[in-house]
Scaffold this motif. Sequence first.
Motif, PDB file in Angstrom:
ATOM      1  N   GLY A 344      42.533  32.458 -34.597  1.00  0.00           N
ATOM      2  CA  GLY A 344      43.513  31.795 -33.739  1.00  0.00           C
ATOM      3  C   GLY A 344      42.868  30.826 -32.766  1.00  0.00           C
ATOM      4  N   LEU A 345      41.750  31.224 -32.177  1.00  0.00           N
ATOM      5  CA  LEU A 345      41.053  30.356 -31.227  1.00  0.00           C
ATOM      6  C   LEU A 345      40.482  29.119 -31.923  1.00  0.00           C
ATOM      7  N   LEU A 346      39.983  29.283 -33.143  1.00  0.00           N
ATOM      8  CA  LEU A 346      39.465  28.131 -33.887  1.00  0.00           C
ATOM      9  C   LEU A 346      40.589  27.141 -34.209  1.00  0.00           C
ATOM     10  N   ALA A 347      41.762  27.671 -34.529  1.00  0.00           N
ATOM     11  CA  ALA A 347      42.907  26.789 -34.772  1.00  0.00           C
ATOM     12  C   ALA A 347      43.298  26.038 -33.504  1.00  0.00           C
ATOM     13  N   MET A 348      43.276  26.720 -32.362  1.00  0.00           N
ATOM     14  CA  MET A 348      43.587  26.053 -31.101  1.00  0.00           C
ATOM     15  C   MET A 348      42.547  24.987 -30.776  1.00  0.00           C
ATOM     16  N   THR A 349      41.287  25.252 -31.112  1.00  0.00           N
ATOM     17  CA  THR A 349      40.228  24.265 -30.902  1.00  0.00           C
ATOM     18  C   THR A 349      40.516  22.991 -31.686  1.00  0.00           C
ATOM     19  N   ALA A 350      40.858  23.166 -32.968  1.00  0.00           N
ATOM     20  CA  ALA A 350      41.171  22.006 -33.800  1.00  0.00           C
ATOM     21  C   ALA A 350      42.381  21.251 -33.261  1.00  0.00           C
TER      22      ALA A 350
END
Length: 473
Positions: A344-350
Amino acid sequence: MKPTIALMDSAPAIPSVRWALASLALSMLLSALGTSIANVGLPTLAQVFHASFQNVQWIVLAYLLAITTLIVSVGRLGDLTGRRRLLLTGIGVFTLASALCGFAPTLELLIAARALQGLGAAIMMALTLAFVGETVTKEKTGSAMGLLGTMSAIGTAMGPSLGGMLISGFGWRMIFLITVPLGLLTWVLARRYLPADNQKPKTDRAGFDGLGTLLLALTLAAYALAMTVGRGSFGALNVALLGAAFLGVGLFIFTEGRVASPLIRMAMFRDPVLSASLAMSTLVATVMMATLVVGPFYLSHGLGLDAVLVGIVLSVGPFVAALTGVPAGRIADRVGARRMTLVGLLAMTAGCLTLAVLPETFGIGGYIAPMVVVTLGYALFQTANNTVVMANVQPEQRGVVSGLLNLSRNLGLITGASAMGAVFAFASATADITKARPEAVASGMRMTFAVALTLVLICIACATCRRTAPGSD
């Protein structure tokens, strides 16, 4: 083995579990609806009561302040006195306060009723998460958390549109009265299907930390007011309130180390899983608030959209969250909540990285696409993060830990509204953002989401440390 048999092998037990989850889901829906439905009525209420916007905004602030200041305390009270009994009381208080709001003859009484409604909402928000561990098996915790997240997103998303329709069709009072029958239904379901409290002998019950509760409430109230009064300006009053909040934190920590039964045991924060989860929850909520603060200005002044299109575009985020909450919970149950937190955090980063560059180039599509990614990442993170914490917490601490999770989110939202709004205004280099040129608004957009990207990267570092901590899976 007994809980598993009751849930999986006994047919009569399955409807009971489902109805119990329905009561918890409705509790979450009502508390979220209470937050969002009143905002759309502020212009109307300003006219009805012949009041300024600064005065009518307390209709919203009174509700939020009550939740923020009391949510940890009521969670702890549920641990001590019985969660079912207190949740029923909270639903009853919320329902009664909704009726009082609907029939309030003056603005002052309406604000007081909203504060009472916020007390009921604080109880409902704190104890719904705590009840998950008593309602479903540990293997189904993620699915239950996803359901609650979905209902929260639905309540937040439908509030403005439902409120607008009710005001135009029936008048402003109906935006509060609509929750009365829903509250009564929730109370009946909770009373019928939630598991009974385990009664402890009075000699085994810990005392309630009244002094710590008062100090925490005053500290949180001072911080919340410091971040909200002045509508964007940060003057002497804000500085004084912020100083009082920091002083309150010191007094609270000092007190909790010396009372026999503290409201919050400071030793809890030595747990790297809990500490990292609370920190990430605050930072992620701060980032999500940036989308609510910056989004309307960018869409209207940067892209030149009218009010109808702005409303439609802003509804995309909550709509995505509503659709993805339950699937996110099921995925977390299958592949592991800690792993899903990082995804989830990686998706928010993108999404944050894309929001900083795409909208100016691709217009409205360049805003919607990364917003979908950010919101999807947030839904995955929120469900997984809550699951990690609540699946492993001791039963006697579920209420206070649930309160801390909700508090961390609220503090992030409050901080984001002030801090991210200040970043946007500073980067736009315009005294009045409503009169800023499109290029200035785009510049503010880029800077705001660059800061948001930094916050998400800090969360990724916290998640990585949490995964490598002793005892983590």
